[in-house]
Write an enzyme that holds these catalytic residues in place. Sequence first.
Site: not given
Lengths: 619, 619
Positions: B87, B209, B213, B246, B292, B314, B320, B451, B481
């Site tokens: 993932e 987790k 979600e 988490r 996130d 974390e 991603e 960025e 979301w």
Amino acid sequence: MGPVIGTAGGDERIGDEGYVVARHEGVTVVLADSATGLLYGLFHLVRLGEEAFGAARPAEHHRPAARLRMLDHWDNVDVHPVMGQVERGYAGGSIFWRDGALRDDLTRVRAYGRLLAACGVNAVTVNNVNVHATETLLLTDRLRDVAAIADRLRPYGVRVHLSVNFAAPVALGGTATADPLDEDVRAWWAAVTARVYEAIPDFGGYVVKADSEGQPGPHAYGRDHADGANLLAEALAPFGGVVHWRAFVYNHRQDWRDRSTDRARAAYDHFTPLDGRFRDNVILQVKHGPIDFQVREPVSPVIAAMPRTRVAVELQVTQEYTGQQRHVCYLAPMWSEVLGFRPWGPAGPGVAHVVAGDVADGAAGGGLVGVSNVGDDPYWTGHPLAQANLYAFGRLAWAPSSDPAAILDEWIGLTFPAAGGNDATGGDDGDGGRLREALHEIMDDSCGTYERYTVPLGVGFMVRPGHHYGPDVDGYEYTPWGTYHFADRDGVGVDRTRATGTGFTGQYPPPWSEVYESLARCPDELLLFFHHVPYGHVLHDGTTVIQHIYDTHFAGVEEVDRARLRWAELAGLVPDAPHARVRELFAEQLRCAEEWRDQVNAYFLRKSGVPDARGRRIP
Amino acid sequence: MGPVIGTAGGDERIGDEGYVVARHEGVTVVLADSATGLLYGLFHLVRLGEEAFGAARPAEHHRPAARLRMLDHWDNVDVHPVMGQVERGYAGGSIFWRDGALRDDLTRVRAYGRLLAACGVNAVTVNNVNVHATETLLLTDRLRDVAAIADRLRPYGVRVHLSVNFAAPVALGGTATADPLDEDVRAWWAAVTARVYEAIPDFGGYVVKADSEGQPGPHAYGRDHADGANLLAEALAPFGGVVHWRAFVYNHRQDWRDRSTDRARAAYDHFTPLDGRFRDNVILQVKHGPIDFQVREPVSPVIAAMPRTRVAVELQVTQEYTGQQRHVCYLAPMWSEVLGFRPWGPAGPGVAHVVAGDVADGAAGGGLVGVSNVGDDPYWTGHPLAQANLYAFGRLAWAPSSDPAAILDEWIGLTFPAAGGNDATGGDDGDGGRLREALHEIMDDSCGTYERYTVPLGVGFMVRPGHHYGPDVDGYEYTPWGTYHFADRDGVGVDRTRATGTGFTGQYPPPWSEVYESLARCPDELLLFFHHVPYGHVLHDGTTVIQHIYDTHFAGVEEVDRARLRWAELAGLVPDAPHARVRELFAEQLRCAEEWRDQVNAYFLRKSGVPDARGRRIP
């Protein structure tokens, strides 16, 4: 006394699929030249109901306007990792295929044949136009599967067609090339086709999506679409088969920055130079609008631009862009508008005449094609009320000038016993009448309702990319798909005029080339398809574009809510199971319609800064 | 003369993982208390290169700042239909799992252990935090697979952890409930955990987790996160194991119309009331920012808000949201900024102190966790230059105050022999110096470049929904979301102030609560994270927001193009295969950066109507 039914015996005037119905001196008579004609006549009696056995009726001769009335199934044999068993299918799995093979039990296919005969459909394509590896084999190794389906449908006058992979000779290892002018390739198709007809003597022909959205085609060999289509047509001709060659060809890797390229132009630009080059068993299958089955598009100019080519018009019965069989959206009024459109003006023939081959000096017609909305769902179509679209497709293909509300009325009578059948004397009062009236209120203008709460004034494609359900105003705006609305803080719409835009209006004959070109004369409902206008532009009804957006979106949601409540009142008049199913679907339709309303209104309020004149809440 | 290496023998001062390095009278000495410490010392010599055997060096004592330096693998055992084998993985398949089973050949896992030891990482989670059906079995039926991995990693001082399904006792049929206060559930976890330690005596612990979600958690039973975490902690405590719980908990079904709900607030709101209730072998694993892993976020306020809880930070090593290992994006400067952030102002401790447990009256530290960017790609990380992120993660976890450019310099020397190793006297001239200089130019500020061409001023989430690659400015704007930018024709940004917004600024202690609250004092790079401002708002450098958007997007693309050309010049200095791979990836990075530039600029030009002051072309 019951009806007398029999073939007319050699009288050619009735025609292959036609029939004559009469009632005389207490006897109802159905005459036909063929078993299929008789079957259609029988279903005509069913539609008439009690009335068929009442007062005397003069002889009426019925025959279909179009020879070919076909449903394309976008069914995959193997479950596709993204598209599933049925591409753009919203009614469960395929009735033909399951997990990579033909279904063991084809009882449902037989029942489907009967359903199609009752609607007037006489041809079915059994696999997706995007032909993947396993499906390519249907032409050869898996041909017996196709034959098994044909056996089930044959009794109902339905012929089977097959979507084929243009590169099949290479994919199946038969030849080193798929070049349509190569002798080996021609021989391969001839041999393979002969074997198809050995297995299925009444096989209908091939359907091909070539050089489109990544599918293979003749361009790879420097040949054109006519070369490609004629290759297959030549192989089919000895057996009376036809090729449906799809005109859905465009650049799906367009640069969104380039405003001069216009996807709407693509089919015309690709195909009209080829007019006259296609064999007479090639049918060019043209989507009804120039883009892709949006709820509002102008009629495709290709339909009027190829007098020496057989043209079929393709409609989308499956509701990819019209609520995916979770929303009530009776499509017959939209289709009726398409079929009644007169490309050369009010004195000229209409689209229905083109597809029927009924235009002076024109080619034979290609008929009507629909993308099927059927799956293995118990109600066939997911949403029980979506069955009306299947029925209406067949009825309009048979008689394009039929009134959509009358077709719906027939469907209601045939579907809901409580509505009192189709006997004009029954069901008008009491419960039956209430049910019939409510269904008309819910369905007659449901496509207009859908249009109101979704995409305004013909601009199209504000859906979520990929699955195409629900709103995403900018979802396709900066993509390679050629589907843009160009909204900025000042205005919205696509300038497709000759004067300042892409020139697409020039693809129409007069008067439409002039009507669409003119900001003043362009019909409001297509305004943003043809013009980029400021938000303050005033429509023919005196409303500004921005206020029209707000008003229609509020109205559309209110209409859904009214329909939902109307349906709730029908508890008891409709069997419990379908009543519950539709009730649940209405909850989703209302939720989704509110989402459309709020996203579209919020988007345009944020962009335009113009408040709603009626002060309603916009998030 | 070579080095003398040996354990210090009972001298506790060096510490479990520490080592002492010295060179005295021509002898290089490495001392440690443990084999792992010795190994780290050995890798220290490798980093020093020739220098380790040159001039005399006084004794240096090295030990890691944080006890736990962990990489989480989001690897699935079964290939997930949407998320694949790994993932959010961009480096091929999993090095552990393949097609539903443990890989036959674990040679690569052993090599990975060595790589991790060289970086300083001492813990690995071997499966995805989203624990699906097959992966739930790793705890029981498939435990031997986890043990096999542990055997390969153990020689390198790396302990194995497991992501577990909170509902495992029910899913595996052990109990009727997963209620954390149920005695049977406690007994189940105790028994299962005891069996885990029988198989893997140095097992690290569980990662969870929960209630996030869609994953199961204690809320289903009316219990809270502390109840849930303590349940597992109790089972692990007898064996010295820990639970990483988490804090990534938020409402992912938010109504976009509701501007009062703020996803940024969620972790703080959920967890700070529980401070003091977690057992001391529970580590709360907090993403570095409140949303996130965006390329620019403020530091999560949770980190400073739970003095009685062990907190781990974390980081996302897998890219991603930072180019998915197709873009060069050296993340160490961003991480260094996070670790150096001082939540209580310049005089207080920093994030690095919190995770090291080095805060007066604070809890023990939870260490640093990274989501791994490693797969079965020949270069481990897809993009060869992304290896630097893996290396830098380990080095910063060991020594958080390290200079990111110095870490990069180490990595260059260790990775490219042509750069002349890490000997200060070598490689500074000629080819080696050129290579080193070029790589610094390409990589040092590559995160800043990323960025600049992507999302402006901290507002976040303008990516394509689902895969999260490439731009889609409104892609998440009208979704559930919780990731919005609220751009309209007048301005952009999220008002998170206490005065007029969501009140998120109040989750920080002073001075940051005041700095972020103040439009005047808020750092420019986070302006749109904290404030909604008009396009004409003037930044501290005198530029308006809209002009800043244009300028940075043009600049970012130019920087990518310069880096691309710089890389091209390195042909011959870098082995051909990685040179070609990076050259191809730069072509994609440039294409994608141009897409970002044009979409973002076009979007804001269309909305604001403000032209670029420098007259550049915006589509």
